[in-house]
Motif scaffolding. Structure first.
Motif, mmCIF file in Angstrom:
data_model
loop_
_atom_site.group_PDB
_atom_site.id
_atom_site.type_symbol
_atom_site.label_atom_id
_atom_site.label_comp_id
_atom_site.label_asym_id
_atom_site.label_seq_id
_atom_site.Cartn_x
_atom_site.Cartn_y
_atom_site.Cartn_z
ATOM 1 N N LEU A 16 0.813 -1.226 0.000
ATOM 2 C CA LEU A 16 0.000 0.000 0.000
ATOM 3 C C LEU A 16 0.845 1.273 0.000
ATOM 4 O O LEU A 16 0.505 2.250 -0.685
ATOM 5 N N LEU A 23 0.434 6.930 -6.726
ATOM 6 C CA LEU A 23 -0.751 7.769 -6.977
ATOM 7 C C LEU A 23 -0.450 9.245 -6.741
ATOM 8 O O LEU A 23 -0.975 10.113 -7.438
ATOM 9 N N SER A 42 -7.183 6.436 6.339
ATOM 10 C CA SER A 42 -8.225 6.291 5.310
ATOM 11 C C SER A 42 -7.758 5.383 4.165
ATOM 12 O O SER A 42 -8.568 4.663 3.573
ATOM 13 N N TYR A 43 -6.471 5.384 3.866
ATOM 14 C CA TYR A 43 -5.967 4.489 2.814
ATOM 15 C C TYR A 43 -6.060 3.034 3.255
ATOM 16 O O TYR A 43 -6.387 2.146 2.464
ATOM 17 N N ALA A 46 -9.662 1.893 3.194
ATOM 18 C CA ALA A 46 -10.106 1.651 1.806
ATOM 19 C C ALA A 46 -9.514 0.351 1.280
ATOM 20 O O ALA A 46 -10.213 -0.448 0.642
ATOM 21 N N PHE A 47 -8.242 0.114 1.568
ATOM 22 C CA PHE A 47 -7.603 -1.135 1.117
ATOM 23 C C PHE A 47 -8.360 -2.342 1.659
ATOM 24 O O PHE A 47 -8.633 -3.310 0.939
ATOM 25 N N SER A 49 -11.475 -2.512 2.627
ATOM 26 C CA SER A 49 -12.807 -2.628 2.002
ATOM 27 C C SER A 49 -12.689 -3.277 0.623
ATOM 28 O O SER A 49 -13.513 -4.109 0.237
ATOM 29 N N ILE A 50 -11.668 -2.880 -0.123
ATOM 30 C CA ILE A 50 -11.455 -3.455 -1.464
ATOM 31 C C ILE A 50 -11.118 -4.944 -1.348
ATOM 32 O O ILE A 50 -11.678 -5.783 -2.057
ATOM 33 N N ASP A 53 -14.063 -7.204 -0.732
ATOM 34 C CA ASP A 53 -15.161 -7.161 -1.704
ATOM 35 C C ASP A 53 -14.790 -7.989 -2.941
ATOM 36 O O ASP A 53 -13.868 -7.636 -3.675
ATOM 37 N N ASN A 55 -16.028 -8.062 -5.700
ATOM 38 C CA ASN A 55 -16.234 -7.323 -6.947
ATOM 39 C C ASN A 55 -15.260 -6.161 -7.137
ATOM 40 O O ASN A 55 -15.442 -5.337 -8.037
ATOM 41 N N ASN A 56 -14.236 -6.095 -6.276
ATOM 42 C CA ASN A 56 -13.194 -5.086 -6.437
ATOM 43 C C ASN A 56 -11.830 -5.761 -6.386
ATOM 44 O O ASN A 56 -11.576 -6.553 -5.476
ATOM 45 N N LEU A 58 -7.645 -4.783 -6.626
ATOM 46 C CA LEU A 58 -6.558 -3.819 -6.740
ATOM 47 C C LEU A 58 -5.363 -4.604 -7.266
ATOM 48 O O LEU A 58 -4.900 -5.551 -6.612
ATOM 49 N N GLN A 72 -7.202 -0.288 -10.269
ATOM 50 C CA GLN A 72 -8.308 -0.940 -9.573
ATOM 51 C C GLN A 72 -9.376 -1.308 -10.591
ATOM 52 O O GLN A 72 -9.702 -0.506 -11.476
ATOM 53 N N THR A 74 -13.338 -2.689 -10.852
ATOM 54 C CA THR A 74 -14.599 -2.933 -10.148
ATOM 55 C C THR A 74 -15.551 -3.643 -11.104
ATOM 56 O O THR A 74 -15.746 -3.184 -12.233
ATOM 57 N N GLY A 91 -7.901 4.594 -11.283
ATOM 58 C CA GLY A 91 -6.636 4.753 -10.558
ATOM 59 C C GLY A 91 -5.466 4.049 -11.222
ATOM 60 O O GLY A 91 -4.659 3.399 -10.540
ATOM 61 N N PRO B 77 -15.355 1.627 -2.846
ATOM 62 C CA PRO B 77 -14.181 2.149 -2.139
ATOM 63 C C PRO B 77 -13.007 2.214 -3.100
ATOM 64 O O PRO B 77 -12.746 1.253 -3.827
ATOM 65 N N PHE B 78 -12.349 3.353 -3.148
ATOM 66 C CA PHE B 78 -11.161 3.493 -3.998
ATOM 67 C C PHE B 78 -9.962 3.857 -3.135
ATOM 68 O O PHE B 78 -10.106 4.457 -2.073
ATOM 69 N N ILE B 79 -8.765 3.520 -3.613
ATOM 70 C CA ILE B 79 -7.547 3.995 -2.950
ATOM 71 C C ILE B 79 -7.343 5.485 -3.264
ATOM 72 O O ILE B 79 -6.912 6.249 -2.397
ATOM 73 N N THR B 80 -7.673 5.878 -4.498
ATOM 74 C CA THR B 80 -7.486 7.287 -4.891
ATOM 75 C C THR B 80 -8.332 8.222 -4.022
ATOM 76 O O THR B 80 -9.277 7.791 -3.363
ATOM 77 N N ARG B 82 -7.387 9.744 -1.301
ATOM 78 C CA ARG B 82 -7.126 9.368 0.101
ATOM 79 C C ARG B 82 -8.022 8.238 0.596
ATOM 80 O O ARG B 82 -8.451 8.232 1.762
ATOM 81 N N GLY B 83 -8.335 7.323 -0.305
ATOM 82 C CA GLY B 83 -9.142 6.173 0.102
ATOM 83 C C GLY B 83 -10.613 6.505 0.237
ATOM 84 O O GLY B 83 -11.278 6.031 1.156
ATOM 85 N N TRP B 85 -14.734 6.805 -0.759
ATOM 86 C CA TRP B 85 -15.825 6.076 -1.408
ATOM 87 C C TRP B 85 -16.516 6.996 -2.408
ATOM 88 O O TRP B 85 -16.678 8.187 -2.146
#
Lengths: 154, 154
Positions: A16, A23, A42-43, A46-47, A49-50, A53, A55-56, A58, A72, A74, A91, B77-80, B82-83, B85
């Motif tokens: 990460l 990025l 927050s990063y 988000a990592f 959550s991805i 999931d 359906n996501n 990275l 990424q 989706t 991204g 949820p995206f990493i971009t 700052r993470g 949604w």
């Protein structure tokens, strides 16, 4: 760098830091990302959550052990188009030292193959109008700029 | 029709026939949807995938018992950024008899509020360049056409 040796895999949490660095190392990304040690929470959230999931995904591109690209993907089921699944790419970044060497194309081609494997009938993305060279890059790969991409900050 | 009386809720399987009818009753939709009895299985499978996914919501607008509009909202949820949604709106349609009466605006405003509730920092969508009136509609609601929307059929 031999582009035939580039490998692709799902990112793990240890990647990460490098992903956020890539990025942020970008004209638009430098304004909106916050690369620092330790990484903002927050990063990490988000990592997670991805990663949780199905359906996501990275995806990182690697040259040996070194991460040189990220994207990424989706996967989304829609009612439209007779209930078809689509893949959305977001991204996409390559390490500054390998830019212009075809890594971006390989990432997108990988995403297209993965989208076919997942049964998607379409792959889509939006690109900022401030990046005219990115538009040309995607058109060369076969994308059609058939839509306007609208955004609203909340 | 009193627009103050319009209600919004998640779609249930019994609504699917009406939803597919609305999607197909449209200049572009008529070419790609297949509204028939019984509905093609692909619509039912897609509905079930959406219903099972906490990050996808298929929303109908109702006037009394009657469904007069539909949209799908996907939370990602995206990493971009700052993470952060984001919410993506797709498949927005209103019944032909209520078009131009503000139901579309109410749907989008509902989606914006729902996206805030879900903690999204951005709401986004793409609109076909063949629908110039749709672009104006979204711009009036506050969206910026900052991006190109690229698609590739697989």
């Amino acid at each position: 760098m031999d582009t035939n040796q580039i490998t692709f895999r799902e990112a793990v949490i240890q990647d990460l830091d490098r992903i956020v660095f890539m990025l942020s190392d970008d004209v638009l990304g430098s304004k909106r990302e916050q690369y620092q040690q330790p990484l903002p929470e927050s990063y990490i959230t988000a990592f997670q959550s991805i990663a949780a999931d199905p359906n996501n995904e990275l995806i990182v591109a690697c040259s040996g052990e070194e991460i040189i690209g990220v994207q990424q993907i989706t996967f989304t089921p829609f009612i439209t188009h007779r209930g078809g699944w689509r893949a959305t790419i977001e991204g996409v970044r390559t390490a500054s030292k390998v830019r212009g060497k075809g890594v971006g194309s390989l990432l997108i081609q990988w995403a297209i193959e993965r989208s076919k494997e997942r049964g998607c009938h379409m792959v889509q993305l939006t690109t900022d109008k401030k990046r005219p060279e990115a538009l040309k890059f995607y058109e060369k790969l076969g994308f059609k700029a058939s839509h306007e991409g609208l955004k609203m900050q909340l």
